[in-house]
Scaffold this active site. Structure first.
Site, PDB file in Angstrom:
ATOM      1  CE  LYS A 197      46.208  42.491  32.023  1.00 19.28           C
ATOM      2  NZ  LYS A 197      44.746  42.653  32.192  1.00 19.28           N
ATOM      3  CE  LYS A 249      47.814  46.406  32.523  1.00 17.08           C
ATOM      4  NZ  LYS A 249      46.359  46.354  32.749  1.00 17.08           N
TER       5      LYS A 249
END
Length: 325
Positions: A197, A249
C-alpha cells in the site's frame, strides 16, 4: 513483393474470432464494491469528488447490498465514518460503532450472496487521522497500534465480517490479527493484507469520503512510490504471517508491482482501483474526452491482466452489469 506467412491479424478479423481467442475474461464475482457508511445521516449523501458515489445510512446500505448482489458483484468492502473521534479510535472497537453495525446489517442482508468485507484501520476513527496510535513525540507507534488492531479484528469478526481488510501498514499486523482471531474462536475469518500500500496522491477523494482528520502524512508507514522490490517483500512477509489474500494499492499506477506479487504469491492477489483512479475516469468522461464504458472496462481488464484475481473498484456494480449484459 514478399507476403507475410505469419499473420496475427487473422485472429482479430471479426468479433466472434476476437471473442474466441481472448486471453482474459472478467467475471462479476471478481469485483468488490467499496461502500461508505456514515453515522448521523438521515439520507444518502453525495461525495463531491467521487461523482456517483455516496455516503450511506444503515437503511440505504441495505439497498446497496441488494443492488450489488443482483449484479453478481463478489463482495462489499465497508468503511465507517463516525460522528465522534478520539486519539485511539475508540469507535472502531465499539460493537455499536457505525462500522460494526454496518457489518452486521450487510451480513443479515447479504444472505451469502456476496462476501461481507470490512476495512480494519484506525484512520477513520482517530481525531488525528492517522492509521495508528500516536505517541508523545507525534509518531505512529507500531506495537501499540497492533494491540488496537487485534481488538478490532475480533470485534469485526463477531459482527459478521467474513473478510477483514488489514489496511494500516503496520509491521506484524497480520500475525497479530490471526493470533487474536484464532484465540477468540474465529479461525474461519479471512485476512486480506493490504501488503503493498503506497503513500499515493490518488487517495484524495477517499479522504473526503471518510471525512479524514489527517494531520501530516503517512509516509512513515505507507510505501514510497519509487520502490518496486519492497512491494513484493511486504507481500511475501504477509503470506508468511498467515495472510489469506494479499493486495496491491493503488492498482493502475502500480501494475508492475502487481505483476511481481502475482508471479510469486501462493495466495490470491487482489488490487484496489482507488478513488483518484475512479475520479479521473469519471471526470474525463463527463467532459467528453474519453468513452466512459470503454475506459472502465479497459482499466479493470488491465488490472486483471497484470495479475489481480479480484479488483476493488467503485465501478463494480456498473461494470458487473455491463459484463452480464
Amino acid at each position: 513483393m514478399l507476403r507475410p506467412v505469419i499473420r496475427p491479424r487473422r485472429l482479430r478479423q471479426s468479433p466472434a474470432m476476437r471473442a474466441q481467442t481472448r486471453e482474459l475474461r472478467v467475471h462479476p464475482s471478481e469485483l468488490v464494491l467499496p461502500v461508505f457508511v456514515r453515522e448521523g445521516l438521515n439520507a444518502p449523501q453525495e461525495i463531491t469528488s467521487l461523482p456517483g458515489i455516496q455516503q450511506h445510512t444503515l437503511d440505504s446500505l441495505r439497498g446497496v447490498v441488494a443492488e450489488a448482489a443482483e449484479a453478481g458483484v463478489g463482495g462489499i468492502m465497508l468503511f465507517g465514518v463516525p460522528e465522534e473521534r478520539d486519539a485511539i479510535g475508540s469507535g472502531a472497537t465499539d460493537p455499536e460503532g457505525i462500522l460494526n453495525q454496518a457489518i452486521s446489517a450487510v451480513a443479515a442482508e447479504a444472505g451469502g450472496a456476496l462476501t461481507v468485507q470490512a476495512d480494519l484501520c484506525l484512520d477513520e476513527f482517530t481525531d488525528h487521522g492517522h492509521c495508528g496510535v500516536v505517541d508523545e513525540r507525534g509518531r505512529v507507534d507500531n506495537d501499540a497500534t497492533l494491540q488496537r488492531y487485534a481488538e478490532m479484528a475480533v470485534v469485526q469478526a463477531e459482527a459478521g465480517a467474513e473478510i477483514i481488510g488489514m489496511s494500516g501498514m503496520m509491521d506484524g499486523q497480520i500475525a497479530v490479527a490471526r493470533e487474536a482471531l484464532d484465540a477468540a474462536g474465529h479461525e474461519d475469518a479471512v485476512l486480506l493484507a493490504y501488503s503493498a500500500k503506497y503513500a499515493s496522491a490518488f487517495y484524495g477523494p477517499f479522504r473526503e469520503a471518510v471525512d479524514s482528520q489527517l494531520q501530516g502524512d503517512r509516509r512513515t508507514y505507507q510505501m514510497d512510490p519509487a520502490n518496486r522490490r519492497e512491494g513484493l517483500r511486504e507481500a511475501l512477509l504477509d503470506v508468511e504471517e498467515g495472510a489469506d489474500i494479499v493486495m496491491v494499492k493503488p492498482a493502475m499506477s502500480y501494475l508492475d508491482v502487481l505483476a511481481d506479487v502475482s508471479a510469486e504469491s501462493i495466495v490470491p492477489v487482489w488490487a484496489y482501483q482507488v478513488s483518484g483512479e475512479y475520479a479521473m475516469i469519471v471526470a474525463a468522461a463527463q467532459h467528453g474526452w474519453i468513452d466512459r464504458a470503454g475506459a472502465v472496462a479497459e482499466s479493470i481488464v488491465s488490472i486483471r491482466r497484470a495479475g489481480a484475481d479480484a479488483v476493488l473498484t467503485y465501478f463494480a456494480v456498473e461494470y458487473a452489469r455491463a459484463l452480464r449484459a
